[in-house]
Design a protein around this motif. Structure first.
Motif, PDB file in Angstrom:
ATOM      1  N   UNK A  22       8.303 -11.229   7.927  1.00 56.48           N
ATOM      2  CA  UNK A  22       8.592  -9.872   8.331  1.00 56.48           C
ATOM      3  C   UNK A  22       8.011  -8.817   7.421  1.00 56.48           C
ATOM      4  N   UNK A  23       7.341  -9.247   6.348  1.00 61.85           N
ATOM      5  CA  UNK A  23       6.718  -8.307   5.414  1.00 61.85           C
ATOM      6  C   UNK A  23       5.218  -8.500   5.420  1.00 61.85           C
ATOM      7  N   UNK A  24       4.506  -7.434   5.049  1.00 60.57           N
ATOM      8  CA  UNK A  24       3.050  -7.433   5.098  1.00 60.57           C
ATOM      9  C   UNK A  24       2.508  -6.935   3.779  1.00 60.57           C
ATOM     10  N   UNK A  25       1.437  -7.577   3.334  1.00 60.67           N
ATOM     11  CA  UNK A  25       0.798  -7.175   2.089  1.00 60.67           C
ATOM     12  C   UNK A  25       0.028  -5.882   2.279  1.00 60.67           C
ATOM     13  N   UNK A  60      -0.457   3.528   6.333  1.00 55.81           N
ATOM     14  CA  UNK A  60      -0.661   4.703   7.186  1.00 55.81           C
ATOM     15  C   UNK A  60      -2.146   4.982   7.395  1.00 55.81           C
ATOM     16  N   UNK A  61      -2.997   4.001   7.135  1.00 51.09           N
ATOM     17  CA  UNK A  61      -4.440   4.222   7.197  1.00 51.09           C
ATOM     18  C   UNK A  61      -4.919   4.359   8.631  1.00 51.09           C
ATOM     19  N   UNK A  63       4.828   4.808  10.185  1.00 52.51           N
ATOM     20  CA  UNK A  63       6.034   5.582  10.461  1.00 52.51           C
ATOM     21  C   UNK A  63       5.947   6.999   9.917  1.00 52.51           C
ATOM     22  N   UNK A  64       4.760   7.400   9.454  1.00 52.60           N
ATOM     23  CA  UNK A  64       4.572   8.745   8.938  1.00 52.60           C
ATOM     24  C   UNK A  64       4.860   8.891   7.460  1.00 52.60           C
ATOM     25  N   UNK A  65       5.323   7.827   6.803  1.00 48.23           N
ATOM     26  CA  UNK A  65       5.595   7.846   5.358  1.00 48.23           C
ATOM     27  C   UNK A  65       4.761   6.777   4.684  1.00 48.23           C
ATOM     28  N   UNK A  66       4.140   7.126   3.575  1.00 48.82           N
ATOM     29  CA  UNK A  66       3.290   6.191   2.847  1.00 48.82           C
ATOM     30  C   UNK A  66       4.159   5.333   1.937  1.00 48.82           C
ATOM     31  N   UNK A  67       4.144   4.013   2.203  1.00 50.24           N
ATOM     32  CA  UNK A  67       4.915   3.077   1.390  1.00 50.24           C
ATOM     33  C   UNK A  67       4.025   2.241   0.486  1.00 50.24           C
ATOM     34  N   UNK A  68       2.809   1.938   0.924  1.00 52.68           N
ATOM     35  CA  UNK A  68       1.860   1.224   0.068  1.00 52.68           C
ATOM     36  C   UNK A  68       1.251   2.202  -0.938  1.00 52.68           C
ATOM     37  N   UNK A  69       1.039   1.743  -2.162  1.00 51.22           N
ATOM     38  CA  UNK A  69       0.462   2.617  -3.188  1.00 51.22           C
ATOM     39  C   UNK A  69      -0.961   3.036  -2.829  1.00 51.22           C
ATOM     40  N   UNK A 106      -3.404  -4.373  -3.707  1.00 52.16           N
ATOM     41  CA  UNK A 106      -2.336  -3.949  -4.610  1.00 52.16           C
ATOM     42  C   UNK A 106      -1.249  -5.012  -4.747  1.00 52.16           C
ATOM     43  N   UNK A 107      -1.285  -6.048  -3.885  1.00 52.45           N
ATOM     44  CA  UNK A 107      -0.309  -7.143  -3.900  1.00 52.45           C
ATOM     45  C   UNK A 107       1.119  -6.671  -3.623  1.00 52.45           C
ATOM     46  N   UNK A 108       1.275  -5.471  -3.122  1.00 44.57           N
ATOM     47  CA  UNK A 108       2.590  -4.942  -2.785  1.00 44.57           C
ATOM     48  C   UNK A 108       2.931  -5.324  -1.346  1.00 44.57           C
ATOM     49  N   UNK A 109       4.185  -5.617  -1.055  1.00 43.81           N
ATOM     50  CA  UNK A 109       4.613  -5.984   0.279  1.00 43.81           C
ATOM     51  C   UNK A 109       5.562  -4.931   0.837  1.00 43.81           C
ATOM     52  N   UNK A 110       5.421  -4.612   2.114  1.00 44.43           N
ATOM     53  CA  UNK A 110       6.311  -3.670   2.780  1.00 44.43           C
ATOM     54  C   UNK A 110       6.797  -4.311   4.071  1.00 44.43           C
ATOM     55  N   UNK A 111       7.943  -3.836   4.544  1.00 45.02           N
ATOM     56  CA  UNK A 111       8.496  -4.337   5.796  1.00 45.02           C
ATOM     57  C   UNK A 111       7.594  -3.937   6.954  1.00 45.02           C
ATOM     58  N   UNK A 112       7.512  -4.789   7.948  1.00 39.24           N
ATOM     59  CA  UNK A 112       6.632  -4.530   9.082  1.00 39.24           C
ATOM     60  C   UNK A 112       7.052  -3.283   9.851  1.00 39.24           C
TER      61      UNK A 112
END
Length: 669
Positions: A109-112, A138-139, A127-133, A116-122
């Motif tokens: 359920x998470x995506x890299x 949001x690209x 969603x209009x907010x940048x969660x990946x560094x 950056x090796x960071x994972x965020x929820x799918x």
């Protein structure tokens, strides 16, 4: 003067050379799966916008922004668009693995976010907010070209429950003590009365339970897919009549169609006339046995590389159409006589997986596993086209021209059985659940039922032509481990089985009366029953189900979007030229093959050179000294066509040029 004639000939040849060169450079020469670069060269379609410059001028990478995908869709490298919910689900939905590439080292359920090796929820993507560094969630590549805005999930059907992440699941799965949503939201707030909201998605009655709810149907209806009620066809529910069934006063009366007789003892409908022949393919070629199993013979056919494959009969002239498994060519063979030569109907680079004959409109339908398509062509194969494309491993096809219906199955990632009109329009899904590997279809035309054999579920099932009244009639019985071919005749279903090397049959109502007709068959393939009663004459629906054509039906396979079926009245036919056949053979210029086009160009050049020669001959004859009267000249009683060179009446070469041109013209056609 001869120098002037030579100069004129030289100028003519130079002019045609220029025209030839221009034609060769302006006419499209790319094949169906190729695209043209700006410089005129051709590359495979899948090479466009793949990040590599395959065209010498780089035009295959122009305008390659991901504008073709909608908001909330992921743009695969293969140019396929998939829902964001399919990212990192462990399945290669893109076809090139690009939807699973960003999923390394992340939990379900998470995506890299990439490097950056960071994972965020799918559910945080786009969603209009940048969660990946690095802003990847949001690209533009991921979210398309629209301005970022809060994500709005797709609306689920009334019979579905929408999970917190937007996923849609069956409403009956909610509050069943088993989380089906990736976020487990289907098991939240389970103490409420689900029937208060839209009757829980039930089509009729909803009954609340201490845990969840159930849907209920009125009398004479039954529950389908946990939420919908459909009317019960008592004839099919009891399933005792071979063909016609009349329901009156809670009793059933059985009858038979024209061309059949009812057995007074068994009440079964049996075909009139000669005994039907069961034909099947194997590694030895083509074989047949009588339905009563009193006669068996191998057809002495000269087949190119005999082997198992689909087969379809044309009962009117006892002809069989056959294709070798894994190959694209289709052959025609006759069941009459002894030794028979196979005739090539058409050649292709595909992989024919199913065959069916439309005996009313004289058409051949087939599925191509390699190109993922259903195709249609005239029985002689000179004209054919793709009818339905984009299928995932199409595996079987069947046709009922009396109803104007075409059926096919696909056994890829989303196995299903679909239906359309003979022209490929009005596409409808009939079977989408509890189906895994449908490998063959067969029709019970007298009862308007579609049968299929599922190789993975080891069963034979049927539905009516609307997709209702589903029933499994034969289940795994030791002779369904790897079925291949399937056909229906009278009261039985017949199939071929690869593991036990056998040809079998069983009762088409309930699978009883299992009988092994033939054993020790090496690699059995397609199986059909040949009998005229299976292909009765009737009015043409002319491509549109439910609208009978009382006159001649003209089929144009080369119409732009879909094949055209036109009902022509006798009055309208009188206004047509006599050269228009019932089945159109007209080939527009845009559909000519390279070899045909080259032949036509060669004919044009030949005619031009001939005309130049005739002009030079006339020039020389006009200005040379007068000749004696005994020199032969054109007779006014003969043809004045300048392309016909006259010879002495008794000579063997009279009209040689005209005959040659006629032959070239026929070859060009």
């Amino acid at each position: 003067m001869s120098h002037l004639g030579g100069l004129f000939l030289l100028l003519s040849l130079l002019t045609w050379h220029h025209i030839w060169g221009a034609a060769g450079h302006t006419l499209p020469i790319c094949q169906g799966r190729e695209v043209k670069c700006s410089d005129g060269s051709c590359i495979p379609r899948q090479s466009v916008c793949d990040g590599n410059k395959d065209c010498d001028d780089g035009s295959d990478e122009y305008q390659c922004s991901h504008v073709w995908c909608k908001k909330d869709e992921y743009a695969c490298r293969s140019r396929r668009c998939i829902s964001l919910h399919f990212l990192c689900n462990g399945i290669d939905d893109c076809g090139d693995g690009s939807d699973e590439a960003p999923c390394q080292n992340c939990t379900a359920g998470s995506i890299s976010c990439g490097q950056s090796d960071m994972c965020v929820s799918r559910n945080k993507l786009c969603d209009g907010r940048t969660d990946c560094s690095n802003g990847w969630d949001e690209s533009q590549e991921l979210c398309g070209l629209e301005q970022p805005r809060p994500q709005t999930s797709a609306t689920c059907k009334s019979s579905e429950f929408q999970c917190g992440d937007g996923q849609c699941i069956h409403l009956a799965w909610r509050c069943d003590n088993s989380p089906d949503c990736s976020d487990g939201s289907d098991e939240d707030n389970c103490d409420q009365d689900e029937c208060q909201v839209n009757k829980g998605g039930c089509s009729h009655y909803c009954i609340d339970q201490p845990m969840g709810f159930i849907c209920h149907c009125p009398d004479n209806m039954r529950l389908v897919e946990d939420s919908h009620c459909e009317e019960v066809d008592l004839c099919l529910e009891r399933d005792v009549c071979d063909q016609l069934c009349v329901h009156t006063n809670r009793s059933l009366t059985c009858a038979c169609h024209e061309g059949y007789l009812m057995n007074t003892t068994t009440r079964a409908c049996q075909a009139k006339g000669d005994e039907a022949q069961l034909v099947f393919t194997s590694s030895k070629g083509m074989q047949r046995i009588s339905i009563s199993h009193t006669e068996y013979r191998e057809l002495e056919l000269h087949l190119p590389g005999p082997g198992p494959g689909p087969v379809a009969p044309l009962a009117s002239n006892r002809t069989l159409y056959w294709a070798q498994q894994g190959q694209g060519s289709i052959y025609r063979v006759s069941m009459e006589g002894h030794s028979q030569e196979a005739v090539v109907v058409l050649k292709d680079k595909g992989s024919v997986s199913g065959l069916a004959v439309d005996w009313i409109h004289q058409l051949l339908y087939w599925t191509d596993m390699k190109s993922g398509s259903v195709n249609v062509g005239l029985l002689h194969g000179l004209v054919h086209r793709r009818l339905i494309t984009g299928l995932d491993k199409p595996s079987g096809v069947a046709v009922d021209p009396l109803q104007g219906l075409l059926f096919w199955a696909q056994c890829g990632k989303s196995p299903k059985i679909e239906r359309a009109g003979l022209d490929g329009r009005d596409r409808t899904a009939l079977v989408t659940s509890l189906i895994r590997l449908p490998v063959a279809l067969a029709l019970d035309v007298p009862r308007q039922l579609l049968y299929w054999v599922d190789q993975q579920m080891r069963s034979i099932s049927r539905v009516n032509f609307k997709g209702h009244d589903r029933k499994t009639v034969v289940e795994s019985n030791g002779y369904l481990d790897r079925p291949f071919g399937l056909t229906v005749f009278e009261g039985f279903v017949y199939w071929s089985e690869e593991v036990t090397h056998s040809i079998c049959r069983a009762n088409k109502h309930n699978g009883s009366q299992l009988q092994v007709l033939l054993k020790n068959v090496t690699s059995p393939g397609g199986v059909v029953v040949s009998h005229p009663v299976l292909q009765p004459n009737g009015p043409s629906v002319c491509g549109s189900p439910g609208s009978a054509c009382q006159h001649k039906c003209v089929v144009n396979l080369l119409a732009a979007a879909h094949p055209e079926f036109s009902c022509i009245s006798p009055e309208a036919e009188l206004n047509k030229t006599r050269e228009i056949p019932a089945i159109s053979h007209t080939v527009p210029t845009s559909t000519l093959s390279d070899s045909t086009f080259a032949g036509i160009l060669s004919l044009i050049i030949f005619l031009s050179v001939l005309l130049v020669g005739m002009a030079l001959w006339w020039w020389r004859e006009e200005f040379r000294p007068s000749r004696p009267l005994n020199v032969q000249s054109f007779s006014l009683k003969e043809s004045q066509d300048p392309l016909i060179i006259q010879a002495p009446p008794a000579g063997p070469n009279t009209c040689l040029v005209k005959e040659t041109l006629l032959k070239l013209d026929l070859d060009g056609e």
